[in-house]
Design a protein around this motif. Sequence first.
Motif, PDB file in Angstrom:
ATOM      1  N   ALA A  88      12.373  16.487 -27.383  1.00 30.21           N
ATOM      2  CA  ALA A  88      12.899  17.836 -27.168  1.00 30.21           C
ATOM      3  C   ALA A  88      12.788  18.252 -25.705  1.00 30.21           C
ATOM      4  O   ALA A  88      13.713  18.863 -25.156  1.00 30.21           O
ATOM      5  CB  ALA A  88      12.160  18.832 -28.061  1.00 30.21           C
ATOM      6  N   ALA A  89      11.672  17.908 -25.068  1.00 28.54           N
ATOM      7  CA  ALA A  89      11.501  18.255 -23.655  1.00 28.54           C
ATOM      8  C   ALA A  89      12.505  17.505 -22.788  1.00 28.54           C
ATOM      9  O   ALA A  89      13.105  18.079 -21.870  1.00 28.54           O
ATOM     10  CB  ALA A  89      10.073  17.948 -23.209  1.00 28.54           C
ATOM     11  N   CYS A  90      12.717  16.234 -23.072  1.00 28.87           N
ATOM     12  CA  CYS A  90      13.691  15.442 -22.297  1.00 28.87           C
ATOM     13  C   CYS A  90      15.115  15.937 -22.525  1.00 28.87           C
ATOM     14  O   CYS A  90      15.918  15.991 -21.590  1.00 28.87           O
ATOM     15  CB  CYS A  90      13.581  13.966 -22.660  1.00 28.87           C
ATOM     16  N   ALA A  91      15.433  16.309 -23.762  1.00 22.85           N
ATOM     17  CA  ALA A  91      16.757  16.835 -24.056  1.00 22.85           C
ATOM     18  C   ALA A  91      16.982  18.172 -23.353  1.00 22.85           C
ATOM     19  O   ALA A  91      18.085  18.442 -22.855  1.00 22.85           O
ATOM     20  CB  ALA A  91      16.942  16.994 -25.563  1.00 22.85           C
ATOM     21  N   ALA A  92      15.963  19.010 -23.304  1.00 19.30           N
ATOM     22  CA  ALA A  92      16.089  20.294 -22.606  1.00 19.30           C
ATOM     23  C   ALA A  92      16.327  20.084 -21.116  1.00 19.30           C
ATOM     24  O   ALA A  92      17.143  20.786 -20.506  1.00 19.30           O
ATOM     25  CB  ALA A  92      14.837  21.135 -22.830  1.00 19.30           C
ATOM     26  N   PHE A  93      15.628  19.113 -20.519  1.00 21.17           N
ATOM     27  CA  PHE A  93      15.848  18.820 -19.103  1.00 21.17           C
ATOM     28  C   PHE A  93      17.279  18.359 -18.865  1.00 21.17           C
ATOM     29  O   PHE A  93      17.959  18.856 -17.964  1.00 21.17           O
ATOM     30  CB  PHE A  93      14.873  17.751 -18.616  1.00 21.17           C
ATOM     31  N   SER A  94      17.758  17.409 -19.675  1.00 18.87           N
ATOM     32  CA  SER A  94      19.123  16.906 -19.487  1.00 18.87           C
ATOM     33  C   SER A  94      20.158  17.982 -19.730  1.00 18.87           C
ATOM     34  O   SER A  94      21.157  18.072 -19.016  1.00 18.87           O
ATOM     35  CB  SER A  94      19.381  15.726 -20.417  1.00 18.87           C
ATOM     36  N   PHE A  95      19.928  18.820 -20.746  1.00 23.69           N
ATOM     37  CA  PHE A  95      20.858  19.905 -21.032  1.00 23.69           C
ATOM     38  C   PHE A  95      20.914  20.892 -19.870  1.00 23.69           C
ATOM     39  O   PHE A  95      21.994  21.302 -19.441  1.00 23.69           O
ATOM     40  CB  PHE A  95      20.440  20.624 -22.321  1.00 23.69           C
ATOM     41  N   GLY A  96      19.743  21.274 -19.363  1.00 25.28           N
ATOM     42  CA  GLY A  96      19.712  22.217 -18.246  1.00 25.28           C
ATOM     43  C   GLY A  96      20.342  21.657 -16.990  1.00 25.28           C
ATOM     44  O   GLY A  96      21.097  22.342 -16.296  1.00 25.28           O
TER      45      GLY A  96
END
Length: 129
Positions: A88-96
């Motif tokens: 979830a943290a990695c996905a949030a970084f990529s999304f942002g």
Amino acid sequence: MDAPKDADYVDADDRKGYPSGSCVNRIFNSIFFGSVAGGTFAAVSAGFSPDPITSSADRLTAARTFVGKTSLAAVGRSIVGPSIWMAAACAAFSFGECTAETMRGKRDSMNAGIGGALCGLVMGSIFRR
């Protein structure tokens, strides 16, 4: 005297290691690698834990008999949780980062900063602080 220019970094958009592809591909890629990294970390920390990994029902039995046995279901839960949070943290970084790149129209370090802020929000929500 000017510093020699590296042929790989002539253009700012032509850098090695910079993520390419669509936003969806980048997000799914980060989810996969984040879950692998989180699962690996959790498995190593569970493997080096000196205490038996038990569930709450097993703790009552272990307290009465003074013997604790590691439960496979409890080990699975201790590995899956960090794996999901890391994904979830990695996905949030990529999304942002990808959203900032699309909205701003630039590929620079500000996008990574925005992605890092979103990643920090996810990581902060784990501890609810």
